[in-house]
Design an enzyme around this catalytic site. Structure first.
Site, mmCIF file in Angstrom:
data_model
loop_
_atom_site.group_PDB
_atom_site.id
_atom_site.type_symbol
_atom_site.label_atom_id
_atom_site.label_comp_id
_atom_site.label_asym_id
_atom_site.label_seq_id
_atom_site.Cartn_x
_atom_site.Cartn_y
_atom_site.Cartn_z
ATOM 1 N N VAL A 201 0.833 -1.197 0.000
ATOM 2 C CA VAL A 201 0.000 0.000 0.000
ATOM 3 C C VAL A 201 0.878 1.261 0.000
ATOM 4 O O VAL A 201 0.529 2.281 -0.615
ATOM 5 C CB VAL A 201 -1.019 -0.058 1.165
ATOM 6 C CG1 VAL A 201 -0.378 0.091 2.501
ATOM 7 C CG2 VAL A 201 -2.111 0.964 0.973
ATOM 8 N N ASP A 202 2.028 1.195 0.650
ATOM 9 C CA ASP A 202 2.968 2.321 0.716
ATOM 10 C C ASP A 202 3.422 2.723 -0.700
ATOM 11 O O ASP A 202 3.350 3.909 -1.087
ATOM 12 C CB ASP A 202 4.168 1.891 1.576
ATOM 13 C CG ASP A 202 5.018 3.038 2.069
ATOM 14 O OD1 ASP A 202 4.954 4.119 1.478
ATOM 15 O OD2 ASP A 202 5.753 2.843 3.041
ATOM 16 N N SER B 220 -0.234 -3.770 8.758
ATOM 17 C CA SER B 220 0.643 -4.885 9.184
ATOM 18 C C SER B 220 0.316 -6.253 8.585
ATOM 19 O O SER B 220 1.016 -7.221 8.867
ATOM 20 C CB SER B 220 0.666 -5.034 10.720
ATOM 21 O OG SER B 220 1.459 -4.040 11.301
HETATM 22 P P1 ADP Z 1 2.563 -3.881 6.031
HETATM 23 O O1 ADP Z 1 4.028 -3.710 5.761
HETATM 24 O O2 ADP Z 1 2.033 -2.977 7.129
HETATM 25 O O3 ADP Z 1 2.182 -5.305 6.202
HETATM 26 P P2 ADP Z 1 1.564 -3.883 3.273
HETATM 27 O O4 ADP Z 1 1.365 -2.732 2.372
HETATM 28 O O5 ADP Z 1 2.555 -4.940 2.876
HETATM 29 O O6 ADP Z 1 1.884 -3.275 4.714
HETATM 30 O O7 ADP Z 1 0.180 -4.596 3.502
HETATM 31 C C1 ADP Z 1 -0.860 -4.089 4.303
HETATM 32 C C2 ADP Z 1 -2.178 -4.463 3.694
HETATM 33 O O8 ADP Z 1 -2.458 -3.570 2.615
HETATM 34 C C3 ADP Z 1 -2.222 -5.874 3.115
HETATM 35 O O9 ADP Z 1 -3.427 -6.483 3.545
HETATM 36 C C4 ADP Z 1 -2.227 -5.636 1.612
HETATM 37 O O10 ADP Z 1 -2.973 -6.628 0.941
HETATM 38 C C5 ADP Z 1 -2.933 -4.312 1.529
HETATM 39 N N1 ADP Z 1 -2.718 -3.502 0.305
HETATM 40 C C6 ADP Z 1 -1.724 -3.564 -0.610
HETATM 41 N N2 ADP Z 1 -1.921 -2.646 -1.579
HETATM 42 C C7 ADP Z 1 -3.065 -1.985 -1.269
HETATM 43 C C8 ADP Z 1 -3.827 -0.934 -1.865
HETATM 44 N N3 ADP Z 1 -3.430 -0.343 -2.990
HETATM 45 N N4 ADP Z 1 -4.972 -0.517 -1.243
HETATM 46 C C9 ADP Z 1 -5.385 -1.081 -0.092
HETATM 47 N N5 ADP Z 1 -4.720 -2.075 0.518
HETATM 48 C C10 ADP Z 1 -3.579 -2.525 -0.050
#
Ligand code: ADP
Length: 177
Positions: free
Chosen positions: A40-41, A123
């Site tokens: 998501v970042d 997370s």
């Molecule tokens: P973390 O490092 O906190 O685990 P991640 O980004 O890897 O963060 O994942 C957090 C959640 O966000 C996961 O459930 C992932 O599937 C979800 N995610 C990834 N991309 C997106 C997006 N574009 N919009 C919403 N959720 C997302």
């Protein structure tokens, strides 16, 4: 989509991509260095543009369990709240830090007196927090918060994929009973 109203605040579970959502604040699942990453970042920085990373670099970092606010760049939002959830390790500390990351965003929402906020599932991606453990923690913090007076009218969880959505749906059913 699941919609649940508590104390005039609409709590929505939505399956989708958080960068396509319009809200006063969009929450990012950031790391402690605010250095950008995948998941998501990466999506938020790509869609929001370089202004967000410039603001993160100025702030420099954020401890696990906390959150900081920046501009939302080109996103359909006023702010991005960068929340740092824990890397899952199976310790009791994990649950406290995860709850604290959500609470920090809700505290920023009150500070900025915003009406709407959109959360991803903190997370539960690269950081490895099991969805069925993370979902009830996330929802409990939000439900407790909106049971009290708040500037918020709308809280949306934007869940990426069917598995995440289903985990939050199950958790909300249990908590709302
Ligand atoms: P973390 O490092 O906190 O685990 P991640 O980004 O890897 O963060 O994942 C957090 C959640 O966000 C996961 O459930 C992932 O599937 C979800 N995610 C990834 N991309 C997106 C997006 N574009 N919009 C919403 N959720 C997302």
């Amino acid at each position: 989509m699941v919609v649940h109203v508590i104390n005039d605040v609409t709590l929505t579970l939505l399956e989708g991509n958080i960068v396509a959502v319009e809200a006063d604040a969009i929450v990012n699942a950031a790391n402690a260095g605010l250095a950008g990453g995948g998941g998501v970042d990466g999506a938020i920085h790509r869609a929001g543009g370089p202004e967000i990373m410039a603001a993160c670099a100025k702030i420099g970092g954020c401890p696990t369990g906390s959150a900081v606010a920046t501009t939302a760049g080109r996103l359909h939002a006023k702010y991005v709240f960068h929340a740092v959830g824990p890397i899952y390790d199976g310790r009791p500390e994990d649950a406290r830090l995860l709850a604290s990351a959500y609470q920090a965003c809700l505290d920023l929402a009150e500070q900025h007196q915003i009406k709407s906020i959109a959360f991803p599932s903190l997370s539960t991606g690269v950081y490895g927090y099991p969805l069925d453990l993370a979902a009830p923690i996330a929802l409990r913090v939000v439900i407790d918060h909106i049971t009290k007076p708040t500037s918020l009218h709308t809280v949306t969880f934007v869940l990426f994929g069917k598995t995440s959505f289903a985990a939050y749906e199950r958790a909300l059913k249990t908590l709302a009973e």
